[in-house]
Design an enzyme around this catalytic site. Structure first.
Site, PDB file in Angstrom:
ATOM      1  N   TYR A  46     -13.999  -8.242 -26.652  1.00 43.49           N
ATOM      2  CA  TYR A  46     -14.909  -9.116 -25.901  1.00 43.49           C
ATOM      3  C   TYR A  46     -14.415  -9.463 -24.496  1.00 43.49           C
ATOM      4  O   TYR A  46     -15.152  -9.278 -23.518  1.00 43.49           O
ATOM      5  CB  TYR A  46     -15.168 -10.388 -26.713  1.00 43.49           C
ATOM      6  CG  TYR A  46     -16.074 -11.373 -26.024  1.00 43.49           C
ATOM      7  CD1 TYR A  46     -17.453 -11.178 -25.992  1.00 43.49           C
ATOM      8  CD2 TYR A  46     -15.553 -12.518 -25.408  1.00 43.49           C
ATOM      9  CE1 TYR A  46     -18.288 -12.090 -25.362  1.00 43.49           C
ATOM     10  CE2 TYR A  46     -16.375 -13.429 -24.788  1.00 43.49           C
ATOM     11  CZ  TYR A  46     -17.741 -13.217 -24.761  1.00 43.49           C
ATOM     12  OH  TYR A  46     -18.565 -14.118 -24.128  1.00 43.49           O
ATOM     13  N   SER A  60     -18.295 -14.205 -19.005  1.00 45.67           N
ATOM     14  CA  SER A  60     -17.344 -15.177 -19.550  1.00 45.67           C
ATOM     15  C   SER A  60     -16.174 -15.319 -18.600  1.00 45.67           C
ATOM     16  O   SER A  60     -15.753 -14.332 -17.979  1.00 45.67           O
ATOM     17  CB  SER A  60     -16.831 -14.711 -20.918  1.00 45.67           C
ATOM     18  OG  SER A  60     -15.746 -15.519 -21.349  1.00 45.67           O
TER      19      SER A  60
END
Length: 250
Positions: free
Chosen positions: A172, A149
């Site tokens: 995350y 990401s």
């Protein structure tokens, strides 16, 4: 590249993983649909059609990983493409993005929750890499794609003007920073070999990871993953790119 390429996509029963598996099949590869839940994996493989085979694979379970590697060796004898896609962003059953932001700060994040996220996104990816590397070495020109990401970019996050700076937390986002480090370690280890290791961010794709509140489609988010998985011998290694091909700083 040989036409009879064998690919494993982890977390491929839904979202970006399923889309990547489908597109790799469309490009002539035999794709192993890795899924923690075998029933869901079989349903996804049936949806994808010929060329897709389901395999039970829980990236947090050493026995599951070892069994999967043994099955691939017995069935195919090698692995040409590994897409480390399995990942989680939270451990809550129901949440809104506001809830997620409130519970994801360094001061509020559950230590158990952070451990669970890192167990899948970081340690699970490394464990799968270690188990599948002997099979990848049997290929003449293997590829490893780590689905990450842009939130994991420390360079971007360090910029006060970065629009997603406030979302960086120990769960995350930080797990994706660590995943990028693992991928860099893989690429350094494999320098001088035909195996290419790259990192791709599908961007803010509408999947279960974000309660389908993402702004990009799974088709757009999967495009760069597939391109990098199909790189030729003259392609790069050790890169970090966005779904539209843009280079992301580490």
């Amino acid at each position: 590249m040989p036409l009879d390429r064998i690919a494993l996509v982890t977390g491929a029963n839904k979202g970006v993983g399923k889309q990547v598996a489908s597109e790799l099949v469309a490009n002539g590869l035999t794709v192993i649909v890795g899924s923690r839940d075998l029933t869901r994996g079989r349903e996804a493989a049936a949806d994808i059609g010929g060329g897709a085979t389901a395999l039970q694979l829980d990236v947090t379970d050493a026995r599951s990983i070892a069994t999967a590697a043994a099955w691939i060796r017995e069935r195919f004898g090698r692995l040409d493409v590994l897409v480390n896609n399995a990942g989680i962003s939270h451990t809550q059953a129901d949440f809104t993005m506001d809830d997620y932001a409130a519970m994801s700060r360094a001061s509020t994040a559950s230590i158990e929750g952070v451990r669970a996220i890192w167990d899948v996104n970081v340690f699970g990816t490394l464990a799968v890499y270690q188990a599948m590397l002997p099979l990848l070495r049997e290929s003449s020109d293997a590829r490893i794609v780590n689905v990450s990401s842009g939130l994991g970019s420390l360079t971007e996050t360090s910029d006060p003007n970065y629009p997603y700076r406030s979302t960086f937390g120990p769960g995350y986002p930080a797990s994706k920073t660590a995943l990028n480090a693992m991928a860099l370690a893989m690429s350094i280890e494999l320098e001088g070999t035909p195996i290419k290791v790259n990192v791709v961010s599908p961007a803010f794709t509408a999947t279960a990871l974000n309660d389908f509140q993402g702004t990009e489609s799974v088709e757009d988010g999967s495009r760069e993953v597939v391109r990098v998985a199909l790189l030729g011998a003259d392609g790069p290694t050790g890169t970090f790119t966005l779904w539209n091909g843009e280079v992301i700083p580490w």
